[in-house]
Structures are given as C-alpha cells and as structure tokens.
Write a protein that holds these residues in place. Sequence first.
Motif, PDB file in Angstrom:
ATOM      1  N   ASN A 194       0.819  -1.201   0.000  1.00 27.34           N
ATOM      2  CA  ASN A 194       0.000   0.000   0.000  1.00 27.34           C
ATOM      3  C   ASN A 194       0.856   1.255   0.000  1.00 27.34           C
ATOM      4  OD1 ASN A 194      -2.519  -1.381   0.234  1.00 27.34           O
ATOM      5  ND2 ASN A 194      -2.046  -1.763   2.379  1.00 27.34           N
ATOM      6  N   ALA A 195       0.407   2.252  -0.730  1.00 31.25           N
ATOM      7  CA  ALA A 195       1.025   3.573  -0.689  1.00 31.25           C
ATOM      8  C   ALA A 195       0.439   4.325   0.502  1.00 31.25           C
ATOM      9  CB  ALA A 195       0.727   4.330  -1.984  1.00 31.25           C
ATOM     10  N   ALA A 196       1.172   5.337   0.955  1.00 30.69           N
ATOM     11  CA  ALA A 196       0.613   6.229   1.967  1.00 30.69           C
ATOM     12  C   ALA A 196      -0.574   6.942   1.322  1.00 30.69           C
ATOM     13  CB  ALA A 196       1.675   7.219   2.438  1.00 30.69           C
ATOM     14  N   LYS A 197      -1.719   6.919   1.992  1.00 29.22           N
ATOM     15  CA  LYS A 197      -2.935   7.474   1.382  1.00 29.22           C
ATOM     16  C   LYS A 197      -3.109   8.945   1.723  1.00 29.22           C
ATOM     17  CE  LYS A 197      -5.328   3.124   0.962  1.00 29.22           C
ATOM     18  NZ  LYS A 197      -6.498   2.328   1.247  1.00 29.22           N
ATOM     19  N   SER A 198      -3.514   9.688   0.720  1.00 30.83           N
ATOM     20  CA  SER A 198      -3.905  11.084   0.887  1.00 30.83           C
ATOM     21  C   SER A 198      -4.949  11.392  -0.174  1.00 30.83           C
ATOM     22  CB  SER A 198      -2.688  12.008   0.742  1.00 30.83           C
ATOM     23  OG  SER A 198      -2.331  12.131  -0.621  1.00 30.83           O
ATOM     24  N   ASP A 199      -5.564  12.562  -0.059  1.00 28.66           N
ATOM     25  CA  ASP A 199      -6.590  12.944  -1.043  1.00 28.66           C
ATOM     26  C   ASP A 199      -6.000  13.123  -2.434  1.00 28.66           C
ATOM     27  OD1 ASP A 199      -8.527  12.868   0.900  1.00 28.66           O
ATOM     28  OD2 ASP A 199      -8.447  15.024   1.311  1.00 28.66           O
ATOM     29  N   GLU A 200      -4.697  13.408  -2.508  1.00 28.48           N
ATOM     30  CA  GLU A 200      -4.036  13.645  -3.794  1.00 28.48           C
ATOM     31  C   GLU A 200      -3.452  12.380  -4.407  1.00 28.48           C
ATOM     32  OE1 GLU A 200      -2.835  15.555  -0.955  1.00 28.48           O
ATOM     33  OE2 GLU A 200      -4.525  16.890  -1.298  1.00 28.48           O
ATOM     34  N   THR A 201      -3.519  11.266  -3.704  1.00 26.21           N
ATOM     35  CA  THR A 201      -2.912  10.014  -4.164  1.00 26.21           C
ATOM     36  C   THR A 201      -3.947   9.151  -4.861  1.00 26.21           C
ATOM     37  OG1 THR A 201      -1.324  10.038  -2.355  1.00 26.21           O
ATOM     38  CG2 THR A 201      -1.691   7.922  -3.417  1.00 26.21           C
ATOM     39  N   SER A 202      -3.573   8.616  -6.039  1.00 26.84           N
ATOM     40  CA  SER A 202      -4.462   7.675  -6.726  1.00 26.84           C
ATOM     41  C   SER A 202      -3.630   6.682  -7.524  1.00 26.84           C
ATOM     42  CB  SER A 202      -5.445   8.399  -7.648  1.00 26.84           C
ATOM     43  OG  SER A 202      -4.774   8.998  -8.726  1.00 26.84           O
ATOM     44  N   LEU A 203      -4.193   5.511  -7.693  1.00 23.37           N
ATOM     45  CA  LEU A 203      -3.595   4.473  -8.529  1.00 23.37           C
ATOM     46  C   LEU A 203      -4.730   3.861  -9.343  1.00 23.37           C
ATOM     47  CD1 LEU A 203      -1.335   2.656  -9.524  1.00 23.37           C
ATOM     48  CD2 LEU A 203      -1.675   1.222  -7.480  1.00 23.37           C
ATOM     49  N   THR A 204      -4.736   4.181 -10.628  1.00 22.92           N
ATOM     50  CA  THR A 204      -5.799   3.719 -11.527  1.00 22.92           C
ATOM     51  C   THR A 204      -5.218   2.680 -12.476  1.00 22.92           C
ATOM     52  OG1 THR A 204      -6.816   5.899 -11.398  1.00 22.92           O
ATOM     53  CG2 THR A 204      -7.541   4.458 -13.184  1.00 22.92           C
ATOM     54  N   ILE A 205      -5.821   1.502 -12.471  1.00 22.72           N
ATOM     55  CA  ILE A 205      -5.404   0.413 -13.353  1.00 22.72           C
ATOM     56  C   ILE A 205      -6.629  -0.010 -14.159  1.00 22.72           C
ATOM     57  CG2 ILE A 205      -4.440  -1.916 -13.503  1.00 22.72           C
ATOM     58  CD1 ILE A 205      -3.133  -1.427 -10.750  1.00 22.72           C
ATOM     59  N   ASN A 206      -6.499   0.054 -15.479  1.00 27.47           N
ATOM     60  CA  ASN A 206      -7.618  -0.275 -16.372  1.00 27.47           C
ATOM     61  C   ASN A 206      -8.887   0.483 -15.991  1.00 27.47           C
ATOM     62  OD1 ASN A 206      -5.950  -2.030 -17.756  1.00 27.47           O
ATOM     63  ND2 ASN A 206      -6.659  -3.833 -16.662  1.00 27.47           N
ATOM     64  N   GLY A 207      -8.741   1.750 -15.618  1.00 24.17           N
ATOM     65  CA  GLY A 207      -9.887   2.597 -15.307  1.00 24.17           C
ATOM     66  C   GLY A 207     -10.429   2.473 -13.898  1.00 24.17           C
ATOM     67  N   GLU A 208      -9.837   1.617 -13.058  1.00 23.37           N
ATOM     68  CA  GLU A 208     -10.320   1.407 -11.690  1.00 23.37           C
ATOM     69  C   GLU A 208      -9.334   1.998 -10.694  1.00 23.37           C
ATOM     70  OE1 GLU A 208     -12.873  -0.958 -10.510  1.00 23.37           O
ATOM     71  OE2 GLU A 208     -13.411  -1.940 -12.389  1.00 23.37           O
ATOM     72  N   ASN A 209      -9.821   2.844  -9.783  1.00 26.99           N
ATOM     73  CA  ASN A 209      -8.962   3.379  -8.730  1.00 26.99           C
ATOM     74  C   ASN A 209      -8.841   2.312  -7.646  1.00 26.99           C
ATOM     75  OD1 ASN A 209      -7.547   4.696  -6.743  1.00 26.99           O
ATOM     76  ND2 ASN A 209      -8.804   6.551  -6.803  1.00 26.99           N
ATOM     77  N   VAL A 210      -7.752   1.566  -7.697  1.00 26.91           N
ATOM     78  CA  VAL A 210      -7.602   0.407  -6.810  1.00 26.91           C
ATOM     79  C   VAL A 210      -7.372   0.805  -5.357  1.00 26.91           C
ATOM     80  CG1 VAL A 210      -6.811  -1.119  -8.664  1.00 26.91           C
ATOM     81  CG2 VAL A 210      -5.124   0.147  -7.324  1.00 26.91           C
ATOM     82  N   LEU A 211      -6.954   2.048  -5.106  1.00 26.68           N
ATOM     83  CA  LEU A 211      -6.736   2.479  -3.723  1.00 26.68           C
ATOM     84  C   LEU A 211      -8.048   2.621  -2.953  1.00 26.68           C
ATOM     85  CD1 LEU A 211      -3.880   5.115  -4.106  1.00 26.68           C
ATOM     86  CD2 LEU A 211      -3.712   2.670  -3.584  1.00 26.68           C
ATOM     87  N   LYS A 212      -9.164   2.671  -3.667  1.00 28.36           N
ATOM     88  CA  LYS A 212     -10.475   2.792  -3.009  1.00 28.36           C
ATOM     89  C   LYS A 212     -11.114   1.429  -2.734  1.00 28.36           C
ATOM     90  CE  LYS A 212     -11.325   7.368  -4.721  1.00 28.36           C
ATOM     91  NZ  LYS A 212     -12.055   8.373  -4.046  1.00 28.36           N
ATOM     92  N   MET A 213     -10.453   0.348  -3.165  1.00 24.12           N
ATOM     93  CA  MET A 213     -11.013  -0.996  -2.982  1.00 24.12           C
ATOM     94  C   MET A 213     -10.683  -1.538  -1.591  1.00 24.12           C
ATOM     95  SD  MET A 213     -10.015  -2.860  -6.560  1.00 24.12           S
ATOM     96  CE  MET A 213     -10.610  -2.280  -8.117  1.00 24.12           C
TER      97      MET A 213
END
Length: 154
Positions: A52-71
């Motif tokens: 996991n990355a350190a989470k913040s409002d400015e952090t996102s990881l999108t793979i094939n259109g899905e923001n996996v950090l929200k899963m």
Amino acid sequence: MIIAKNIHKYYDTLHVLKGVDLHIQKGEIVSIVGASGAGKTTLLQILGTLDNAAKSDETSLTINGENVLKMNDKAMSKFRNLHLGFIFQFHQLLPEFTALENVCIPAFIAGKDKKETETEAKRLLDYLGLAERSHHKPNELSGGEQQRVAVARA
C-alpha cells in the motif's frame, strides 16, 4: 492502463517514494532503473497492489480505469486475480503441485472451468516448450523451466 499520482511510501521515518507520478499506456514497455535502495521494488509492489502507498486525497492508482486504492481487501484480491499477473524473480511456484497445477491455480481461484483452464494451461506450457514437463514438480525442473512455468502462470 496504469496511472499513478503522488505515490508516497514510508518505512517508519524513512520516506522511500516521494510523490511518484507515472502513466503507462496499453502496450507500452517501461523499465524502472535506479540505485539499490531507491524504491524500485517498493514501487512495483504498490503498482501490483501487493503493498500500500501512503494514502492522501491527492494520491491515486488507476489500473484499467479502476482506482484500486479505493477498494477493500477482498475487492483488491479479486481485481488482482482477474487483471494482474506476476513473474517473481524466484518463481514462487508451489512445490507440492506440478507445473500444470501451478499454472492453473489463478484460474481455479477465479472460479473458472477446470477443463477449459487445464486446456489453456497445457497450451501455454506447450508454447513455452514445457509440454513434456507439465507433470513434474518444481524441484524436478531446471531454473529456466521454473521461470517459464512462472511466465505461463502469470
């Protein structure tokens, strides 16, 4: 295909990844290079959803259109099984299973049909020159053969 924005990673007080941004398009080949300890493996583990990355409002990881950090963990595991493949440096084959069984495991976890899965696994092993070795366990295969089984599994 992969869009990473503002990726940070800390190990206690050590700030390893400092706001990494990355955009990898479908079909693009990318190399990650750097000195030992620069965070290459850490970045790959985050991009592969294994860390996991350190989470913040400015952090996102999108793979094939899905923001996996929200899963949640369950959704992330399912996404990883269906959309990502890994080839580890040291193979990570399960020693109690044959080459064929090792290749089939991700599809079985996904609930795919056994006959179709085995047919596809045999096709992949044949393509990689391992048809005659499909019923051998990892300790009966050379290092190169083990690596090719890992490629087929991915």
